[in-house]
Design an enzyme around this catalytic site. Structure first.
Site, PDB file in Angstrom:
ATOM      1  N   ILE A   1      28.160  42.400  14.453  1.00  0.00           N
ATOM      2  CA  ILE A   1      28.761  43.920  14.525  1.00  0.00           C
ATOM      3  C   ILE A   1      27.364  44.877  14.332  1.00  0.00           C
ATOM      4  CG2 ILE A   1      30.152  45.713  13.667  1.00  0.00           C
ATOM      5  CD1 ILE A   1      32.403  43.344  13.145  1.00  0.00           C
TER       6      ILE A   1
ATOM      7  N   ALA B   1      33.020  48.169   7.680  1.00  0.00           N
ATOM      8  CA  ALA B   1      33.359  46.874   7.195  1.00  0.00           C
ATOM      9  C   ALA B   1      34.277  46.767   6.320  1.00  0.00           C
ATOM     10  CB  ALA B   1      31.964  46.739   6.354  1.00  0.00           C
ATOM     11  N   ARG B   2      34.470  46.915   5.275  1.00  0.00           N
ATOM     12  CA  ARG B   2      35.679  46.791   4.287  1.00  0.00           C
ATOM     13  C   ARG B   2      35.816  47.813   3.432  1.00  0.00           C
ATOM     14  NH1 ARG B   2      37.157  44.153   7.693  1.00  0.00           N
ATOM     15  NH2 ARG B   2      38.168  41.820   7.494  1.00  0.00           N
TER      16      ARG B   2
ATOM     17  N   ASP C   1      36.575  53.960   8.478  1.00  0.00           N
ATOM     18  CA  ASP C   1      37.575  53.293   9.279  1.00  0.00           C
ATOM     19  C   ASP C   1      38.396  52.496   8.379  1.00  0.00           C
ATOM     20  OD1 ASP C   1      39.153  52.822  12.018  1.00  0.00           O
ATOM     21  OD2 ASP C   1      38.286  50.976  11.745  1.00  0.00           O
TER      22      ASP C   1
ATOM     23  N   GLU D   1      44.300  49.627   1.298  1.00  0.00           N
ATOM     24  CA  GLU D   1      45.030  50.300   2.754  1.00  0.00           C
ATOM     25  C   GLU D   1      46.602  49.963   2.934  1.00  0.00           C
ATOM     26  OE1 GLU D   1      42.949  48.728   6.173  1.00  0.00           O
ATOM     27  OE2 GLU D   1      41.191  49.702   5.530  1.00  0.00           O
TER      28      GLU D   1
ATOM     29  N   HIS E   1      41.868  52.176  10.624  1.00  0.00           N
ATOM     30  CA  HIS E   1      41.422  50.844  10.618  1.00  0.00           C
ATOM     31  C   HIS E   1      41.608  50.420  12.082  1.00  0.00           C
ATOM     32  CE1 HIS E   1      40.763  46.770   8.296  1.00  0.00           C
ATOM     33  NE2 HIS E   1      40.288  46.707   9.690  1.00  0.00           N
ATOM     34  N   ILE E   2      41.156  51.056  13.117  1.00  0.00           N
ATOM     35  CA  ILE E   2      41.213  51.058  14.664  1.00  0.00           C
ATOM     36  C   ILE E   2      39.761  50.161  14.776  1.00  0.00           C
ATOM     37  CG2 ILE E   2      42.710  52.885  14.818  1.00  0.00           C
ATOM     38  CD1 ILE E   2      40.445  54.303  16.291  1.00  0.00           C
ATOM     39  N   GLY E   3      39.021  49.779  14.309  1.00  0.00           N
ATOM     40  CA  GLY E   3      37.776  49.117  14.902  1.00  0.00           C
ATOM     41  C   GLY E   3      37.898  48.186  16.233  1.00  0.00           C
ATOM     42  N   SER E   4      39.125  47.168  15.888  1.00  0.00           N
ATOM     43  CA  SER E   4      39.102  46.170  16.983  1.00  0.00           C
ATOM     44  C   SER E   4      40.056  46.575  17.693  1.00  0.00           C
ATOM     45  CB  SER E   4      39.352  44.834  16.377  1.00  0.00           C
ATOM     46  OG  SER E   4      40.653  44.621  15.536  1.00  0.00           O
TER      47      SER E   4
END
Length: 329
Positions: free
Chosen positions: A168, A247-248, A272, A277, A295-298
């Site tokens: 990534i 990342a996190r 993100d 969460e 949290h829409i990274g993927s």
């Protein structure tokens, strides 16, 4: 026991899925498995209320499921392998899984490009003051263009520091170069020259941070990286740096980042991912220089389908007794 021996000849393996999936992914899974979906969220916390689970030898979970030692012990004896529909696996007690003889798989690599796209979106959204811009237009307050309106910061010619130059991180670096950014990185070990692609290696965070006009967190959450971005490290950034986290959430000490956003030590942040969460630290909502995504990274349909295909490949390989690189236990 729901295993290969108890399945009728020609019958599809039985898979229990703990969460909802897009129709396109459900269709891909249905081609290979007799899939049963949880009636409600939190199925692993109450396996006795999900009768379909006891008939399945395979389970598909996601990052919002907690598969700790107690949950591993509570799984029906029929369950032989679990795949998580995520790269991260902090929600799974791998030691408990190994002790039980449970195979665990995750879905790395297939979501790197989608996450990298959002990584650039975070940097752009923070640098170009997207939160304020959207609020101005949607709130009806925009009175037209002026040369003083919402001036942000450009990416071209700036130094981007990447913490974690895995796949990534490298995909983010590739895209950032297209914006004319100079890439620096800190990693557990230096990359081969062909993977560095001209990026400058720093052997420590303390070396990377002072040169990072933009900083992107792209490393896993480990004992060494949890709480990485704290007040001490933020102070090492150039004043007015822009920070992104793909990342996190646990990599960031929220109170310290909030304080830096208020003082201008960090000019803007793009996030993100968050601690706890979906319960985001409330102070972020009062900061117009914090650009936030849920949290829409993927979250592209192409990536969701590829994750599903990797799950299928992994679990079918398990049933055939074949190794896979994405097996964690």
């Amino acid at each position: 026991m729901a295993d290969a021996a108890s399945r009728a000849v020609g019958a599809k393996p039985r898979l229990f899925v703990t969460f909802s999936l897009p129709p396109e992914v459900r269709a891909v899974i249905a081609d290979s498995f007799d899939a049963h979906y949880a009636e409600a969220p939190g199925a692993l916390a109450r396996p006795d209320t999900e009768p379909a689970l006891a008939a399945c030898e395979l389970v598909l979970v996601t990052a919002t499921d907690t598969l700790d030692a107690a949950a591993v012990a509570a799984l029906p004896a029929s369950v032989r392998a679990v795949a998580t529909y995520s790269v991260g696996h902090e929600h799974i007690d791998l030691a408990a899984a190994r002790a039980r003889g449970l195979a665990i798989y995750h879905t790395p690599d297939v979501l790197s490009e989608a996450c990298a796209e959002v990584g650039l979106l975070l940097l752009l959204g923070a640098a170009r003051r997207a939160t304020e811009s959207i609020a101005l237009v949607r709130g009806g307050g925009w009175q037209g263009w002026t040369p003083l309106q919402l001036n942000g910061w450009g990416l071209t010619g700036k130094r981007l520091g990447v913490v974690g130059m895995g796949r990534i991180g490298r995909e983010i670096a590739t895209r950032a170069r297209a914006f004319g950014m100079e890439i620096h990185y800190y990693n557990r070990s230096r990359l081969a020259p062909e993977l560095e692609a001209g990026a400058r290696y720093h052997a420590s965070a303390e070396s990377l941070l002072p040169v990072s006009q933009f900083l992107m967190l792209a490393c896993p959450a480990t004992a060494d990286t949890i709480g990485f971005l704290n007040a001490a490290r933020i102070a090492q950034l150039p004043r007015g740096a822009i920070v992104g986290n793909i990342a996190r959430g646990s990599l960031v000490v929220d109170e310290d980042l909030v304080a830096a956003l208020k003082t201008g030590q960090v000019a803007a942040a793009g996030l993100d991912v968050f601690n706890h969460e979906p319960d985001i630290h409330p102070a972020y909502f009062d900061l117009p220089n914090c650009f936030m995504l849920p949290h829409i990274g993927s979250a592209t349909i192409e990536t969701r389908v590829e994750m599903g295909r990797l799950v299928i490949d992994s679990l079918q390989a398990f049933l055939r007794g074949e190794p896979r690189d994405n097996r964690l236990a």
